[in-house]
Design a protein around this motif. Structure first.
Motif, PDB file in Angstrom:
ATOM      1  N   HIS A 548       0.864  -1.179   0.000  1.00  0.00           N
ATOM      2  CA  HIS A 548       0.000   0.000   0.000  1.00  0.00           C
ATOM      3  C   HIS A 548       0.901   1.230   0.000  1.00  0.00           C
ATOM      4  O   HIS A 548       1.391   1.667   1.041  1.00  0.00           O
ATOM      5  N   LEU A 549       1.108   1.762  -1.187  1.00  0.00           N
ATOM      6  CA  LEU A 549       2.163   2.760  -1.402  1.00  0.00           C
ATOM      7  C   LEU A 549       1.952   4.013  -0.570  1.00  0.00           C
ATOM      8  O   LEU A 549       2.929   4.633  -0.127  1.00  0.00           O
ATOM      9  N   TYR A 550       0.700   4.390  -0.346  1.00  0.00           N
ATOM     10  CA  TYR A 550       0.451   5.615   0.400  1.00  0.00           C
ATOM     11  C   TYR A 550       0.848   5.481   1.867  1.00  0.00           C
ATOM     12  O   TYR A 550       0.995   6.475   2.574  1.00  0.00           O
ATOM     13  N   LYS A 551       1.040   4.240   2.353  1.00  0.00           N
ATOM     14  CA  LYS A 551       1.434   4.014   3.741  1.00  0.00           C
ATOM     15  C   LYS A 551       2.948   4.084   3.942  1.00  0.00           C
ATOM     16  O   LYS A 551       3.412   4.152   5.084  1.00  0.00           O
ATOM     17  N   LEU A 552       3.712   4.007   2.853  1.00  0.00           N
ATOM     18  CA  LEU A 552       5.163   3.973   2.965  1.00  0.00           C
ATOM     19  C   LEU A 552       5.715   5.332   3.361  1.00  0.00           C
ATOM     20  O   LEU A 552       5.241   6.375   2.902  1.00  0.00           O
TER      21      LEU A 552
END
Length: 556
Positions: A548-552
């Motif tokens: 989940h790229l937005y969490k990185l």
């Protein structure tokens, strides 16, 4: 079904699940998956079992950061035909999902704010998240969701596995979305009218082929004309080498304003392909070329620990499946269409040995029916028989005692080792076995068509969801060629039962059916591992390999 959008409707089956949880009859993960699939919000479901706020909330970090991820880079294609998680992990930058499946087993709304299921799970009322816009500036509305249902239900598109996930919305005669299956009530509300109940439909909308595309979407121009709702844009994609995402500064991402979401702090995300040999991944980690592994396997897990990298582990329903394709010909004969030949394969292979040699014992032994103990609807039916002395005589009885079996696997870590272990056990039982080990670029092209192969399968929230995807007649991902009317009817019945405990009775019959028909040798369930260098945030291993790229984020 008529409650307001801000009211939380607790499905009757969820109340029973909560009682079962409090009596110790179901685990916390099982409760979360069951409750959220029927429309209970993840926040409320967690609160019902005494959990704190979601662990997936991204940590805050300053902008101006870049992250490098080791992962195979595969060509993009029409998302509804995606067949590998790695493809979706790249396009997640701009193509988002209606629903998100999280590490703790819960489903939460993404482009959907919430949903409500009718008591019999034959109708779903969907509430679209307000304030979401496409990168074109157009609002994302219920009309887009209705259009997407038609896009997903089109069975004429080769490899479209979404049509199977949404079969209850399709017309079997036209092989398209059924008339009246979707009602748009207003710009932010729509109703799904299913032809029959389906408790797995929301879980299916969280799977990686369910990426939401614009009306102007064209697979040929996904990179040059990327339209989505997410915070990133593709800058570059070179298969087998690299893919680069950059922040879309011209688009106000909805998640930045959503309460409790935040995230998307990175300016640049690079996916770097080091092939399928885990040794090359660890070499890149040691030399400082990457910040994060897509996954780690076998003995390399300890190696990464010694580097000082941080380990993340999750117990899953991820697995590998050895199967004979019942439609394929070997020397002009449909060897694996004969149940005796398939049963002989089961008799010859010890699943515990396959786990030890194939995955260094990092998992649990499976029972050859592809429903995991972690699945809420798992029914304990016991293992199949292991007796290698009976294997060759049974194959000889079927007329295939002299057949040379070519076992095909990907040239990676655990799949290759599992194939080697299974081939050795088959040889010990008296069979002629050759091995074909293919690079990813070759294996992926024909993964469903090999007469005998081992394939990796990802975890999914529900056992019945896996069975419908992989073994129902004619489904896009049915690599076994299995087609059995009795099995199909039992799967259809199981999908109508909202209460997972009640579903277990028919699940037991389905599991035994797969065992008795010897459809697969499915030796073990994998524990999944990921390592990241210290300072990488929001990258915990996901049971379905999702990133989940937005969490990185990165620490200062």
């Amino acid at each position: 079904m008529s409650r307001g959008r801000n009211a939380q409707c607790i499905h009757p089956a969820v109340r029973q699940e909560l009682c079962d949880f409090r009596q110790g009859l179901v685990t916390r993960r099982e409760f979360l998956t069951r409750a959220t699939a029927l429309g209970t919000s993840a926040v409320i479901a967690r609160g019902m079992v005494g959990m704190a706020a979601a662990e997936e909330t991204p940590s805050e970090a300053p902008p101006g950061t870049a992250l490098r991820i080791q992962m195979e880079v595969r060509p993009l294609k029409d998302p509804r035909t995606y067949d590998w998680s790695e493809i979706a992990n790249i396009s997640r930058g701009w193509l988002e999902y209606l629903v998100e499946y999280n590490r703790d087993g819960s489903l939460r709304g993404m482009l959907l704010e919430s949903w409500e299921a009718s008591e019999d799970a034959a109708q779903y009322l969907l509430h679209v998240r307000p304030g979401v816009t496409w990168t074109t500036g157009e609002p994302f509305t219920s009309g887009d969701v209705a259009r997407l249902m038609g896009y997903w239900c089109d069975r004429s598109v080769e490899g479209n596995s979404m049509a199977g996930r949404l079969a209850a919305l399709g017309d079997p005669q036209t092989e398209r979305l059924a008339e009246g299956a979707v009602e748009v009530l207003d710009d932010l509300t729509l109703r799904l009218n299913l032809a029959y109940p389906d408790v797995a439909i929301m879980a299916g909308l969280s799977d990686y082929p369910a990426a939401c595309v614009h009306a102007r979407h064209d697979p040929a121009t996904m990179l040059t004309d990327p339209i989505g709702t997410g915070p990133y844009l593709p800058e570059e994609l070179v298969p087998t080498q690299r893919a680069v995402l950059v922040r879309n500064k011209a688009h106000a991402w909805w998640g930045a304003e959503a309460d409790g979401w935040g995230g998307a702090t990175l300016e640049r995300i690079e996916f770097l392909d080091y092939g399928t040999d885990p040794a090359s991944w660890l070499a890149a980690a040691e030399s400082g070329e990457i910040d994060m592994l897509y996954e780690n396997v076998g003995t390399f897990i300890e190696v990464a620990d010694l580097l000082g990298w941080q380990r993340s582990e999750v117990v899953t329903g991820a697995t590998v499946v050895l199967r004979g394709n019942q439609q394929a010909l070997v020397d002009g004969r449909a060897a694996y269409a004969d149940k005796r030949m398939r049963k002989a394969l089961q008799l010859a292979i010890a699943n515990d040995i396959a786990l030890e040699l194939g995955h260094a014992g990092l998992g649990t032994v499976a029972e050859n029916h592809h429903v995991a103990p972690i699945h809420p609807d798992y029914a304990e039916v016991g293992p199949t028989e292991y007796d290698p002395a009976l294997a060759l005589p049974l194959a000889q009885e079927a007329g295939f005692g002299d057949l040379e079996h070519e076992l095909v696997t990907l040239d990676d870590g655990f799949t290759r080792r599992t194939g080697d272990a299974c081939a050795a056990m088959l040889r010990d039982a008296g069979f002629k076995v050759s091995r074909k080990v293919l690079p990813g670029s070759a294996f992926w092209q024909e993964w469903k068509d090999y007469p005998l192969s081992i394939t990796e399968w990802n975890h999914r929230p529900l056992g019945i969801q896996v069975l419908a995807l992989a073994y129902r007649s004619g489904e896009a991902w049915n690599e076994t060629g299995y087609a059995d009317a009795e099995f199909d009817a039992m799967v259809a019945e199981a999908l109508t039962i909202a209460d997972a405990e009640a579903r277990k009775e028919i699940m037991a019959r389905i599991e035994r059916k797969l065992q008795q028909d010897a459809v697969i040798v499915q030796p073990f369930w994998r524990s999944l591992y990921r390592h990241v260098r210290p300072g990488v945030l929001g990258a915990e291993m996901h049971p379905s390999f999702e990133i989940h790229l937005y969490k990185l984020a990165l620490e200062v």
